[in-house]
Write an enzyme that holds these catalytic residues in place. Structure first.
Site, PDB file in Angstrom:
ATOM      1  CG  HIS A   1      -0.367  -0.015   2.525  1.00 27.76           C
ATOM      2  ND1 HIS A   1       0.375  -1.064   3.014  1.00 27.76           N
ATOM      3  CD2 HIS A   1      -0.365   0.930   3.514  1.00 27.76           C
ATOM      4  CE1 HIS A   1       0.794  -0.779   4.234  1.00 27.76           C
ATOM      5  NE2 HIS A   1       0.359   0.431   4.559  1.00 27.76           N
TER       6      HIS A   1
ATOM      7  CG  ASP B   1       0.758  -1.837   7.498  1.00 29.83           C
ATOM      8  OD1 ASP B   1       1.627  -2.717   7.570  1.00 29.83           O
ATOM      9  OD2 ASP B   1       1.004  -0.615   7.596  1.00 29.83           O
TER      10      ASP B   1
ATOM     11  CG  HIS C   1       4.284  -2.776  10.808  1.00 32.76           C
ATOM     12  ND1 HIS C   1       5.133  -1.707  11.031  1.00 32.76           N
ATOM     13  CD2 HIS C   1       3.514  -2.425   9.755  1.00 32.76           C
ATOM     14  CE1 HIS C   1       4.861  -0.742  10.150  1.00 32.76           C
ATOM     15  NE2 HIS C   1       3.879  -1.153   9.361  1.00 32.76           N
TER      16      HIS C   1
ATOM     17  CG  HIS D   1       0.264   4.098   4.895  1.00 32.51           C
ATOM     18  ND1 HIS D   1      -0.449   3.313   5.775  1.00 32.51           N
ATOM     19  CD2 HIS D   1      -0.592   5.073   4.473  1.00 32.51           C
ATOM     20  CE1 HIS D   1      -1.693   3.798   5.874  1.00 32.51           C
ATOM     21  NE2 HIS D   1      -1.797   4.853   5.093  1.00 32.51           N
TER      22      HIS D   1
ATOM     23  CG  HIS E   1      -3.750  -0.337   6.723  1.00 34.46           C
ATOM     24  ND1 HIS E   1      -3.642   0.214   7.983  1.00 34.46           N
ATOM     25  CD2 HIS E   1      -2.627   0.023   6.057  1.00 34.46           C
ATOM     26  CE1 HIS E   1      -2.486   0.876   8.071  1.00 34.46           C
ATOM     27  NE2 HIS E   1      -1.862   0.783   6.918  1.00 34.46           N
TER      28      HIS E   1
ATOM     29  CG  ASP F   1       5.121   2.361   7.353  1.00 35.58           C
ATOM     30  OD1 ASP F   1       4.191   2.953   6.770  1.00 35.58           O
ATOM     31  OD2 ASP F   1       4.946   1.325   8.032  1.00 35.58           O
ATOM     32  CG  HIS F   2       4.308  -0.351   4.015  1.00 40.20           C
ATOM     33  ND1 HIS F   2       4.231  -1.686   4.311  1.00 40.20           N
ATOM     34  CD2 HIS F   2       3.903   0.306   5.140  1.00 40.20           C
ATOM     35  CE1 HIS F   2       3.788  -1.835   5.560  1.00 40.20           C
ATOM     36  NE2 HIS F   2       3.583  -0.641   6.076  1.00 40.20           N
TER      37      HIS F   2
HETATM   38 ZN   LIG Z   1       3.030   0.056   7.920  1.00 42.16          ZN
HETATM   39 ZN   LIG Z   2       0.144   1.299   6.525  1.00 42.09          ZN
END
Ligand SMILES: [Zn+2]
Ligand SMILES: [Zn+2]
Length: 263
Positions: A56, A135, A175, A58, A115, A60-61
């Site tokens: 996705h 996520d 995560h 975000h 998410h 942090d990905h």
């Molecule tokens: Zn994440």
């Molecule tokens: Zn996320």
């Protein structure tokens, strides 16, 4: 198909993955935020990263994409609807699309909103089924819906897609939240013996050698799969006295998600 789970050891506790074809050494990197570790791991294994898949949009990905592309020329794949939010996307995916890695590794895209509304889970077509769940599904937990998601959609994804996978499916999430998630399960279902037994081991676990759960285990320890458990429902009615005696699974899921937001 070879799976390498990479622990980033960052504050967000991200897992990155390399999925490789054992014959050709071509590899796909899932959410390679820690581009240095992903590139170093590929090099050490003799693999070439030819594709990046973002579950996705975000940061942090997606945050490692550009560095991996610069080093390898890899193509970037993600949900078709994420194209305006992920720079440099080469291939937009929809449900059922097949992703081949080299000659032997085959993955299938699942469209799993909740998410975010442009989230892909990857189902491996392999002897041992596996799910790269981003996520959406965590070990013993579910993704939040704070940044572009919707709890109704998350429930639908769990009920109509994830819950129907084979029981032996290995779960590879985005995560490492398992210890905290088990505590939430126990908060909601204090008599969950399996979660209670697992928690001390998970609190001591080295995330670079993490437990890989199966869907069968998730059904026992993940409160978001335990929507008809009498003890979950009993506790939920303490928090929400207006709930009837036998709330439907969707209502239970939404109330659990709501409690988890504040927990
Ligand atoms: Zn994440
Ligand atoms: Zn996320």
């Amino acid at each position: 198909m070879i799976v390498e789970q990479i622990w980033t050891a960052n504050a967000y506790r991200n897992f990155n993955y390399l999925i490789a074809c054992g014959e050709t050494g071509e590899a796909l990197a899932v959410d390679p935020l820690d581009h240095e570790k992903c590139l170093a791991t590929a090099k050490a294994k003799g693999w070439t990263i030819t594709q990046i898949l973002n579950t996705h949009e975000h940061g942090d990905h997606t945050g490692g994409n550009q560095k991996v592309v610069a080093a390898t020329g890899a193509k970037v794949l993600a949900h078709a609807n994420a194209k305006d939010r992920i720079p440099g996307m080469d291939r937009g995916l929809k449900a059922g699309d097949i992703i081949k890695i080299g000659k032997t590794a085959v993955l299938e895209a699942m469209d799993t909103p909740g998410h975010t509304m442009s989230h892909i889970c990857l189902k491996a077509h392999a002897d041992t089924p596996a799910l790269f769940s981003g996520d959406t599904l965590f070990n013993a937990g579910a993704g939040n819906c704070h940044n572009g998601g919707h709890p109704n959609e998350l429930y639908n994804t769990f009920a109509t897609q994830l819950a129907k996978l084979p029981e032996t499916t290995l779960i590879y999430p985005g995560h490492d939240y398992i210890a905290n998630n088990l505590k939430f399960t126990l908060d909601r279902e204090p008599d969950n013996a399996k979660a209670k037994a697992l928690l001390p081991d998970m609190e001591r676990q080295d995330p670079s050698k993490p437990l890989v759960t199966t869907l069968a285990l998730e059904r026992e320890i993940n409160t978001f799969f335990r929507l008809t458990s009498p003890s979950v429902i009993r506790r939920l009615r303490e928090a929400f006295p207006d709930l009837g005696e036998s709330p439907d699974p969707k209502t239970v899921f939404l109330k659990l998600r709501e409690l988890r937001n504040k927990w």
